[in-house]
Design an enzyme around this catalytic site. Structure first.
Site, short mmCIF file in Angstrom:
data_model
loop_
_atom_site.label_atom_id
_atom_site.label_comp_id
_atom_site.label_asym_id
_atom_site.label_seq_id
_atom_site.Cartn_x
_atom_site.Cartn_y
_atom_site.Cartn_z
N ASP A 36 -9.65 19.75 -15.87
CA ASP A 36 -8.75 19.21 -16.88
C ASP A 36 -8.95 19.90 -18.23
O ASP A 36 -9.94 20.60 -18.46
CB ASP A 36 -8.99 17.70 -17.06
CG ASP A 36 -8.36 16.88 -15.95
OD1 ASP A 36 -7.51 17.44 -15.22
OD2 ASP A 36 -8.72 15.71 -15.79
N LYS B 92 -3.58 18.70 -18.76
CA LYS B 92 -2.33 18.22 -19.37
C LYS B 92 -2.52 18.21 -20.88
O LYS B 92 -3.42 17.57 -21.41
CB LYS B 92 -2.00 16.82 -18.86
CG LYS B 92 -1.69 16.77 -17.37
CD LYS B 92 -1.42 15.34 -16.93
CE LYS B 92 -0.97 15.29 -15.47
NZ LYS B 92 -1.99 15.78 -14.56
N MET C 183 -7.39 7.47 -26.36
CA MET C 183 -6.05 8.04 -26.53
C MET C 183 -5.24 7.28 -27.59
O MET C 183 -4.05 7.04 -27.42
CB MET C 183 -5.30 8.07 -25.19
CG MET C 183 -5.91 9.02 -24.18
SD MET C 183 -5.14 8.94 -22.54
CE MET C 183 -6.22 7.75 -21.73
#
Length: 531
Positions: free
Chosen positions: A38, A60, A169
């Site tokens: 990742d 991502k 996040m």
């Protein structure tokens, strides 16, 4: 032929720093044939895999083109079916906001074997590394962990009643998070901590209150970060060993240092906060890197030498066949020793063939390598420098026949010339060759491009030359080292290496007084202490 059975390991990488990787995760990386990783996985971890491991970046990244989850699923299945050992490396823990469900379902649908390997979630590690306890007998009897990636779907009324909140996040949605909590009764005075890049040299911590945190962090990048809200944030000042600059707080590695010389400066974490690029040979022992990490440094390894056999064994084999005719054997590197004894054995001989030959070696490391073959050097020149060998040679050289196995491309011209002037007959033979690798590891490339390197170490002139060649090929069509080495400390193991640094970089900032890796480590400690 039996088809190898593949398996996918869904592995948690922890908060970032390789020091917080589990032992099982490290061992799996060391044996991986395919690595699927990742975006938030620390670049250091990419160096844990074998050189021939296929590395696939599927991270991502918000607002940028990225690999879809469906494509990731197909990659895992494809390589597993091909019989490969696949490591799917995810930041933190794979089942905490790791989107593993889709991947596991795809693996099960294709009858692929898989295993989950836990990692330390940043939700737990970040507060700890910032000195913030998530529980306390009085202030926090529990805590909630959630993602604010989609704040509109959260039950803010319920969340506002909890004593301690840990939010992942949430950096881009900080104003909305504050508005919602205050709207449902949370005080403007409630303490809040934002921990960015937890567990890495770039770790930053902001401590404030709900009422002023947005103002303090306006126009700052808060991603990736962990947000802690609650009265426990106030306990941090009582749990810190010393005063820390919150806006630039760094957490250092603290492994037990490998054995080093007793005269090292007494500064156990003198290199904390420094990112050091170590140039070395492909496959070379990483003991030097381990020493630097034990002193708190972040180490990125960049192989700049590939060692291999010479284009022909003829000269070395002929010399070995007539070993009894030589008075001295001079060995100036561990590579020379390794290939010399490899050919000695290939000819059906062993160390007894050296019974009448004296051996001179340059450097403690070379002497140690010789001991691995149950042989003791007859002479080691002072200062560990080859060019001082002749001046301090223990006997007259007139009429002596000397065998000198060396790198095929030559070198040590001064040594050979001085031995010859003293009357020795020097037979130079190619024992190995060194060449420049074809590429730079991704971690090293990114660190150089982004200006994250504080120090570059060089242990030979060849590493300097090939470093320039590699960076020239990758970064610039018109090479100018000063463009990306400005502000970077150039550290050299000794005078010959420094000479090459001056030619190619125009400077040397640190030179070891003792021309060994221990000496270079000591010089870096002194530099860091005084800088």
């Amino acid at each position: 032929m039996t088809q190898e059975i593949g398996k996918v390991y869904l592995v948690g990488a922890g908060p970032g720093d390789v020091a917080y990787l589990t032992v099982k995760a490290y061992n799996l990386l060391a044996a991986a044939q395919v690595l699927v990783y990742d975006a938030l996985v620390d670049a250091q971890l990419l160096q844990c895999v074998p050189d021939d491991c296929l590395k696939l970046d599927v991270g991502k990244r918000g607002g940028k083109p990225s690999t879809t989850q469906a494509e990731i699923n197909k990659l895992l299945v494809k390589h597993c079916v091909e019989g490969k050992k696949v490591v799917r490396l995810k930041s933190g823990d794979p089942l905490i906001f790791g989107r593993c469900t889709s991947e596991i379902q795809a693996l099960k649908a294709s009858s692929c074997d898989f295993e989950l390997v836990p990692g330390i979630s940043s939700a737990l590690a970040a507060p700890l590394l910032a000195g913030i306890p998530l529980t306390d007998p009085v202030l926090s009897r529990g805590f909630a962990v959630f993602t604010a990636h989609e704040p509109e779907v959260l039950d803010w009324e319920a969340l506002s009643r909890l004593e301690t909140l840990v939010i992942l996040m949430g950096g881009q949605h900080l104003p909305e998070i504050i508005d919602q909590l205050v709207r449902y009764g949370r005080s403007h005075l409630t303490p809040i901590a934002i921990i960015r890049w937890a567990g890495t040299p770039d770790q930053q911590i902001w401590i404030a209150q709900l009422g002023n945190i947005v103002e303090q962090t306006t126009e700052l990048s808060l991603s990736p970060s962990v947000i802690v809200i609650g009265e426990v944030v106030g306990l941090r000042k009582y749990l810190q060993p010393e005063k820390i600059d919150d806006q630039n707080s760094t957490t250092a590695k603290t492994p037990s240092p490998p054995a080093m010389s007793s005269n090292f400066p007494q500064s156990p974490l003198a290199l904390t906060g420094k990112t050091i690029l170590v140039t070395r040979s492909v496959g070379q022992s990483s003991q030097f890197s381990d020493r630097l990490m034990a002193l708190g440094a972040t180490v990125i390894e960049m192989p700049t030498l590939e060692i291999g056999p010479p284009s022909s064994w003829e000269d070395l084999d002929n010399a070995i066949a007539h070993l009894s005719e030589f008075d001295w054997l001079i060995l100036t590197s561990t590579n020379g020793i390794d290939y010399f004894f490899e050919r000695l054995i290939a000819q059906g001989k062993d160390t007894r063939a050296l019974a009448g030959v004296k051996i001179a070696v340059v450097g403690e490391k070379t002497a140690h390598s010789l001991k691995q073959h149950s042989l003791q050097a007859d002479f080691i020149p002072p200062n560990f420098v080859a060019d001082s060998l002749v001046e301090n040679f223990p006997e007259k050289l007139d009429g002596k026949k000397v065998l000198f196995p060396r790198v095929e491309s030559g070198g040590r011209e001064v040594l050979v010339k001085e031995l010859t002037l003293k009357g020795a007959k020097v037979i130079e033979v190619a024992a190995y060759q060194s060449c420049c690798p074809n590429s730079i590891p991704r971690a090293a490339e990114l660190a150089l491009q982004n200006g994250k390197v504080d120090v570059i170490t060089f242990a030979s002139s060849k590493t300097v030359q090939f470093f320039c060649q590699l960076t020239n090929n990758i970064f610039y069509s018109n090479y100018n080292a000063s463009q990306f080495l400005e502000g970077v400390c150039i550290a050299s193991i000794g005078p010959q290496t420094s000479k090459t640094c001056h030619v190619l970089f125009g400077r040397v900032d640190v030179e070891a007084e003792e021309y060994t890796l221990d000496g270079l480590t000591k010089a870096l400690i002194i530099w860091a202490t005084n800088s």
